[in-house]
Design a protein around this motif. Structure first.
Motif, mmCIF file in Angstrom:
data_model
loop_
_atom_site.group_PDB
_atom_site.id
_atom_site.type_symbol
_atom_site.label_atom_id
_atom_site.label_comp_id
_atom_site.label_asym_id
_atom_site.label_seq_id
_atom_site.Cartn_x
_atom_site.Cartn_y
_atom_site.Cartn_z
ATOM 1 N N PHE A 44 80.809 41.911 47.258
ATOM 2 C CA PHE A 44 79.746 42.891 47.484
ATOM 3 C C PHE A 44 80.269 44.307 47.271
ATOM 4 N N LEU A 45 81.434 44.607 47.824
ATOM 5 C CA LEU A 45 82.013 45.940 47.685
ATOM 6 C C LEU A 45 82.297 46.274 46.231
ATOM 7 N N PHE A 90 74.998 33.932 55.903
ATOM 8 C CA PHE A 90 75.024 35.296 56.421
ATOM 9 C C PHE A 90 76.459 35.739 56.701
ATOM 10 N N VAL A 91 76.686 37.055 56.623
ATOM 11 C CA VAL A 91 77.884 37.656 57.202
ATOM 12 C C VAL A 91 77.527 37.996 58.635
ATOM 13 N N SER A 92 78.247 37.416 59.578
ATOM 14 C CA SER A 92 77.924 37.667 60.988
ATOM 15 C C SER A 92 78.840 38.700 61.627
ATOM 16 N N ASP A 93 80.075 38.829 61.098
ATOM 17 C CA ASP A 93 81.016 39.773 61.693
ATOM 18 C C ASP A 93 82.018 40.264 60.650
ATOM 19 N N ILE A 94 82.474 41.501 60.844
ATOM 20 C CA ILE A 94 83.613 42.062 60.130
ATOM 21 C C ILE A 94 84.634 42.435 61.190
ATOM 22 N N TRP A 129 73.731 38.573 47.386
ATOM 23 C CA TRP A 129 74.414 38.997 46.155
ATOM 24 C C TRP A 129 75.261 37.876 45.536
ATOM 25 N N PHE A 130 75.350 36.738 46.223
ATOM 26 C CA PHE A 130 76.254 35.692 45.734
ATOM 27 C C PHE A 130 75.502 34.440 45.294
ATOM 28 N N ASP A 165 72.551 29.774 45.772
ATOM 29 C CA ASP A 165 71.801 30.582 44.816
ATOM 30 C C ASP A 165 71.247 31.800 45.540
ATOM 31 N N LYS A 166 71.865 32.948 45.302
ATOM 32 C CA LYS A 166 71.467 34.213 45.931
ATOM 33 C C LYS A 166 71.340 34.076 47.446
ATOM 34 N N GLY A 167 72.348 33.454 48.042
ATOM 35 C CA GLY A 167 72.407 33.331 49.490
ATOM 36 C C GLY A 167 71.734 32.104 50.068
ATOM 37 N N ILE A 168 70.950 31.401 49.260
ATOM 38 C CA ILE A 168 70.268 30.185 49.714
ATOM 39 C C ILE A 168 71.129 28.968 49.379
#
Length: 299
Positions: A44-45, A90-94, A129-130, A165-168
Motif C-alpha cells: 500500500f505504501l 483487514f489490517v487490524s493493527d500496526i 488494494w491487494f 480479489d481486491k480484499g475479498i
C-alpha cells in the motif's frame, strides 16, 4: 561466506538493509495468530507514493517512534496484523517491531490513522488494494520450511492459501508445496541440489577443452516442471561483456550449450509456492584443471 557479516553491515549503514533476515507480519485466523510473509501494508505504501525510506518522518524506517533504535531484522519499522472477517481481509493493527505479545492498542490506532487516514473504518482498514495469493503455514506436526529466500519469505511444506480479489477472499484451501515424482530427484533440501548438478557436469563427456575453458559461474534454472529450464553465466549478460571477456562468442556458446546438455536428463521433484509450481535458481561454479579434472568451486 566469511565476509557476509561485513556486507550486511555495509548495507545496513548505507540504508538499504534488505539483505538482513526480516520478521514477518501476522494474520489472525481461527483464533490463531500466525506469521505471514506477505507485506500488504508495504505494498500500500509503495502504491501510494515513493516514500524514500521514510515513514512517520523517520529515515530508513527502522523504528516507528524513533526511540527503539535500529533493527537488522525489521527494516520497515513496523509489523502489521491482519484479520479475516466474513469474506474480507483487514489490517487490524500496526505495531512496533517485536511487540506482538504486549503492544498498545491506542498506539496501534494512532499508527493506523497516520498511515491510512480516512480508510480507517471501525478501527480497521479493508485491504482493497491487494489482489493475488497469500499463504501461511498449516498447523501440523510434520510441517517444515522447505525454502527460505535468505531475507524474508519462508515456504512451508503445508500451507493455507487465500485467493484474494481486491480484499475479498474468494477461496481458502490447504496446499502442499511439494510434488514427489515417481522418478524425480529429491529436492526438499536445497543444499543437496548443487552437488547433484555438479555430478552430472563431471559425468558429461566434455570436448574441445584444449580450446575452450568453461571454468565459470553458472546459474541453473530448474523450471516449474522439475526439468532444467535455462543456464546462464551471471557475469556475462550483455553483448559487450561477452566480447570483452571471451576470446570468441563461439567459445561462450559452447560452454552454455555443453552445460545444458550435461544437465538435460535431470528430472527433479517439483517445488511449489502457494500451491503452484515455481522456478528455482541454483548457483554452480566449476573449475577445469589442465589434466581434465573438474572441481566444484561453489561456496
Amino acid at each position: 561466506m566469511k565476509w557476509s557479516l561485513l556486507i550486511l553491515l555495509a548495507i545496513f549503514f548505507a540504508k538499504i538493509s534488505f539483505a538482513s533476515p526480516q520478521v514477518p507480519d501476522y494474520l489472525v485466523y481461527k483464533n490463531d495468530t500466525i506469521p505471514t510473509y506477505n507485506l500488504l501494508v508495504e505494498q500500500f505504501l509503495q502504491q501510494r507514493e515513493q516514500d524514500n525510506g521514510q515513514l512517520f518522518g523517520l529515515s530508513f524506517r527502522n523504528s516507528i517512534d524513533g526511540e527503539l533504535g535500529g533493527s537488522f531484522n525489521c527494516w520497515r519499522g513496523y509489523q502489521a496484523i491482519y484479520k479475516i472477517e466474513n469474506d474480507s481481509l483487514f489490517v487490524s493493527d500496526i505495531i512496533d517491531c517485536h511487540t506482538i505479545k504486549n503492544f498498545d492498542k491506542q498506539t496501534s490506532k494512532k499508527y493506523l490513522e497516520e498511515i491510512f487516514k480516512d480508510k480507517v473504518k471501525n478501527n480497521k482498514v479493508f485491504v482493497d488494494w491487494f489482489s493475488g495469493l497469500i499463504s501461511f503455514p498449516f498447523q501440523s506436526e510434520d510441517n517444515k520450511i522447505i525454502r527460505w529466500d535468505g531475507v524474508f519469505e519462508n515456504i512451508y511444506l503445508f500451507e493455507t492459501a487465500l485467493e484474494i480479489d481486491k480484499g475479498i477472499i474468494n477461496k481458502i484451501s490447504d496446499v502442499e508445496n511439494y510434488t514427489d515424482l515417481k522418478n524425480g530427484i529429491d529436492r526438499l533440501t536445497k543444499d543437496s541440489i548443487n552437488s547433484i548438478l555438479f555430478k552430472e557436469v563431471q559425468r558429461y563427456k566434455w570436448k574441445n577443452l584444449d580450446k575452450c575453458d568453461c571454468s565459470e559461474k553458472y546459474i541453473i534454472t530448474i523450471g516449474g516442471n522439475g526439468k532444467i529450464a535455462n543456464v546462464i553465466m551471471p557475469d556475462y549478460q550483455t553483448k559487450e561483456e561477452i566480447e570483452e571477456f571471451w576470446d570468441t562468442k563461439k567459445e561462450y556458446n559452447y560452454c552454455i550449450k555443453s552445460m545444458k546438455k550435461a544437465l538435460s536428463k535431470l528430472q527433479f521433484d517439483i517445488i511449489k509456492r502457494n500451491g503452484k509450481p515455481m522456478e528455482e535458481n541454483v548457483l554452480l561454479e566449476i573449475w577445469f584443471e589442465e589434466n581434465g579434472v573438474i572441481e566444484n568451486w561453489t561456496y
